[in-house]
Design an enzyme around this catalytic site. Sequence first.
Site, PDB file in Angstrom:
ATOM      1  N   GLU A  27      -3.681  60.674  -0.899  1.00  0.00           N
ATOM      2  CA  GLU A  27      -5.651  60.147  -1.010  1.00  0.00           C
ATOM      3  C   GLU A  27      -6.140  59.103   0.034  1.00  0.00           C
ATOM      4  O   GLU A  27      -6.968  59.070  -0.581  1.00  0.00           O
ATOM      5  CB  GLU A  27      -6.211  60.312  -2.855  1.00  0.00           C
ATOM      6  CG  GLU A  27      -5.750  61.282  -4.036  1.00  0.00           C
ATOM      7  CD  GLU A  27      -6.835  61.990  -4.848  1.00  0.00           C
ATOM      8  OE1 GLU A  27      -7.398  61.701  -4.901  1.00  0.00           O
ATOM      9  OE2 GLU A  27      -5.956  60.790  -5.271  1.00  0.00           O
ATOM     10  N   HIS A  37      -8.274  52.468  -5.806  1.00  0.00           N
ATOM     11  CA  HIS A  37      -8.972  54.181  -6.797  1.00  0.00           C
ATOM     12  C   HIS A  37      -7.435  53.883  -7.747  1.00  0.00           C
ATOM     13  O   HIS A  37      -6.652  53.731  -7.628  1.00  0.00           O
ATOM     14  CB  HIS A  37      -8.952  55.210  -6.036  1.00  0.00           C
ATOM     15  CG  HIS A  37      -8.431  56.687  -6.478  1.00  0.00           C
ATOM     16  ND1 HIS A  37      -8.740  57.454  -7.422  1.00  0.00           N
ATOM     17  CD2 HIS A  37      -7.714  57.616  -6.489  1.00  0.00           C
ATOM     18  CE1 HIS A  37      -8.778  58.330  -7.148  1.00  0.00           C
ATOM     19  NE2 HIS A  37      -7.742  58.694  -7.210  1.00  0.00           N
ATOM     20  N   HIS A  74      -7.344  56.127 -12.424  1.00  0.00           N
ATOM     21  CA  HIS A  74      -6.987  57.499 -13.030  1.00  0.00           C
ATOM     22  C   HIS A  74      -7.159  56.506 -14.061  1.00  0.00           C
ATOM     23  O   HIS A  74      -7.063  56.308 -15.213  1.00  0.00           O
ATOM     24  CB  HIS A  74      -6.076  58.299 -12.726  1.00  0.00           C
ATOM     25  CG  HIS A  74      -6.113  58.626 -12.065  1.00  0.00           C
ATOM     26  ND1 HIS A  74      -4.787  58.638 -11.080  1.00  0.00           N
ATOM     27  CD2 HIS A  74      -6.816  59.102 -10.369  1.00  0.00           C
ATOM     28  CE1 HIS A  74      -4.697  59.045  -9.818  1.00  0.00           C
ATOM     29  NE2 HIS A  74      -5.902  59.219  -9.836  1.00  0.00           N
ATOM     30  N   HIS A  99     -10.741  63.679 -12.828  1.00  0.00           N
ATOM     31  CA  HIS A  99      -9.769  62.495 -12.028  1.00  0.00           C
ATOM     32  C   HIS A  99      -9.754  61.417 -12.686  1.00  0.00           C
ATOM     33  O   HIS A  99      -8.848  61.081 -12.684  1.00  0.00           O
ATOM     34  CB  HIS A  99     -10.189  63.469 -10.746  1.00  0.00           C
ATOM     35  CG  HIS A  99      -9.106  62.307  -9.854  1.00  0.00           C
ATOM     36  ND1 HIS A  99      -9.147  63.002  -8.392  1.00  0.00           N
ATOM     37  CD2 HIS A  99      -8.596  61.756 -10.410  1.00  0.00           C
ATOM     38  CE1 HIS A  99      -8.515  62.467  -7.610  1.00  0.00           C
ATOM     39  NE2 HIS A  99      -7.653  61.413  -8.328  1.00  0.00           N
TER      40      HIS A  99
END
Length: 246
Positions: free
Chosen positions: A82, A101, A103, A173
């Site tokens: 990613e 980024h 989760h 996500h």
Amino acid sequence: MNSPLQPVSRDLLEDLAAANHILSDQGVVDAFGHVSARHPARPDQFLLARNMAPSQVRPEDIVTYGLDGTPLDAGDRRSYLERFIHGSIYRARPDVMAVVHSHSPAVLPFAIAKGARLRPVCHMSGFLGGGSPLFEIRDAAGDGTDLLISSDGLGRALATDLGQADFVLMRGHGSTTVANSLKLAVYRAVYAETNAKLQMQAMQLGEPEYLTSGECDATIDSVEGQVERPWALWKAAARQRRSSTT
Ligand code: MN
């Protein structure tokens, strides 16, 4: 772009490794998730660890990437699937110098429940007042994806939905947050998670009273300027935990 690589300071590489350790220690990332910094001398490049768990990143694990996600000095080191999240946002947002980024688990329900909105409920999270748009990958790539931002095209779609906000939810996500410094991006990732917990707790008691846009602006001015304090605290805590577990 085939341009010569320019070395970055040891301090930046160590800060980026520390950012990985802090995010892991604070529960924002686990085996997955990542943090990058724009190359200070090359705005068309960014720095991101090779494919590995954040808690284990060392300065020598940092790889340089072009904004299209091409690794420039990876050698045989594997890249995060990613990485396109990062390059696409640096391309779209010249003001952004760092991207996280994750989760993180308290934020994720806000990217799952229909109609839920993550909104600023305390003075540490005024940055959420700029909105927390929801990226729906089905709009970009249909209903059969693995939900990962695994191409430059998906990265561009995510960056478009982020727009001028500092935070974007990714349906089913996770989320991505941005800032004009590495330390501030880490701060925002940690306090987005805190805000999500507080907001959900408050919603169980009644309707939350959210910060106004004026309160968001004022708290950003007064609180985010003190980012060195939580950074120093979290860095020391992460180091202490690492030394006690190795
Ligand atoms: Mn992800």
